[in-house]
Scaffold this motif. Structure first.
Motif, PDB file in Angstrom:
ATOM      1  N   LEU A 186       0.826  -1.205   0.000  1.00  0.00           N
ATOM      2  CA  LEU A 186       0.000   0.000   0.000  1.00  0.00           C
ATOM      3  C   LEU A 186       0.863   1.260   0.000  1.00  0.00           C
ATOM      4  O   LEU A 186       1.952   1.282   0.575  1.00  0.00           O
ATOM      5  CB  LEU A 186      -0.914  -0.003   1.222  1.00  0.00           C
ATOM      6  CG  LEU A 186      -1.966  -1.102   1.277  1.00  0.00           C
ATOM      7  CD1 LEU A 186      -2.709  -1.057   2.599  1.00  0.00           C
ATOM      8  CD2 LEU A 186      -2.940  -0.967   0.121  1.00  0.00           C
ATOM      9  N   SER A 187       0.343   2.304  -0.597  1.00  0.00           N
ATOM     10  CA  SER A 187       1.060   3.577  -0.619  1.00  0.00           C
ATOM     11  C   SER A 187       0.879   4.302   0.722  1.00  0.00           C
ATOM     12  O   SER A 187      -0.007   3.978   1.508  1.00  0.00           O
ATOM     13  CB  SER A 187       0.535   4.453  -1.758  1.00  0.00           C
ATOM     14  OG  SER A 187      -0.802   4.840  -1.472  1.00  0.00           O
ATOM     15  N   THR A 245      -2.539   5.892   1.229  1.00  0.00           N
ATOM     16  CA  THR A 245      -3.574   4.916   1.567  1.00  0.00           C
ATOM     17  C   THR A 245      -3.479   4.509   3.026  1.00  0.00           C
ATOM     18  O   THR A 245      -4.494   4.306   3.694  1.00  0.00           O
ATOM     19  CB  THR A 245      -3.449   3.667   0.672  1.00  0.00           C
ATOM     20  OG1 THR A 245      -3.465   4.080  -0.687  1.00  0.00           O
ATOM     21  CG2 THR A 245      -4.576   2.696   0.920  1.00  0.00           C
ATOM     22  N   PHE A 280      -8.355   2.826   5.113  1.00  0.00           N
ATOM     23  CA  PHE A 280      -7.413   1.875   5.708  1.00  0.00           C
ATOM     24  C   PHE A 280      -7.753   1.631   7.181  1.00  0.00           C
ATOM     25  O   PHE A 280      -7.572   0.521   7.683  1.00  0.00           O
ATOM     26  CB  PHE A 280      -5.971   2.375   5.565  1.00  0.00           C
ATOM     27  CG  PHE A 280      -4.967   1.388   6.072  1.00  0.00           C
ATOM     28  CD1 PHE A 280      -4.741   0.205   5.397  1.00  0.00           C
ATOM     29  CD2 PHE A 280      -4.261   1.636   7.233  1.00  0.00           C
ATOM     30  CE1 PHE A 280      -3.825  -0.720   5.870  1.00  0.00           C
ATOM     31  CE2 PHE A 280      -3.338   0.724   7.710  1.00  0.00           C
ATOM     32  CZ  PHE A 280      -3.113  -0.457   7.027  1.00  0.00           C
TER      33      PHE A 280
END
Length: 159
Positions: free
Chosen positions: A20-21, A24, A30
């Motif tokens: 995941l970035s 995010t 999240f």
């Protein structure tokens, strides 16, 4: 088999979390994701704890004359005893993923996170004492540490 399933769940979900970035990781979406892991663990742990509740209910004097109810409860108790350990192992996998995701999101020193951390620390001896319980070397540590975990877990889950 439960250890294999738990390992696969843990590895698969951790792999997904690591991809995941950063944007995010700090989003509201999240937050719902890691809370979902905790909710799954909560439902599985309630099933695991149901074994002890059913065991206690079976020993009630009120049920002495209720053979039909006692027969039905004994069937449930056998099912709960059979799946107690596999379900607990799978619940621990979801707890691990939940914990990692919380730390990735950002651990804050609030009541919910502290109670979760305390319940995680109390959870650590439960599977170890469960192995001793399996080998009849337990001296009730599995039950005692399990009750302590259940109390802290319930506090964490309602906060």
């Amino acid at each position: 088999m439960a250890i294999i399933i738990a390992s696969l769940i843990t590895l698969w979900e951790l792999k997904g979390l690591l991809q995941l970035s950063l944007t995010t990781l700090h989003s509201k979406q999240f937050e719902h994701t890691f809370k979902d892991f905790g909710s799954i663990a909560r439902f599985v742990l309630l099933f695991v704890l149901s074994y002890y509740v059913l065991l206690r209910v079976m020993r009630l004097r009120i049920l002495k004359c209720q053979s039909q109810i006692k027969k039905w409860l004994s069937t449930l108790l056998r099912f709960a005893r059979k799946w107690h350990t596999p379900a607990a192992i799978i619940a621990i996998a979801f707890i691990i993923v939940h914990t990692v995701a919380v730390f990735m999101y950002g651990f804050k020193f609030d009541f919910s996170n502290i109670s979760g951390l305390l319940s995680l620390l109390v959870l650590l001896p439960v599977p170890i004492s469960g192995l001793f319980r399996y080998q009849r070397m337990d001296r009730k540590w599995h039950l005692r540490s399990g009750i302590a975990f259940a109390i802290l877990f319930l506090i964490h889950s309602i906060s």
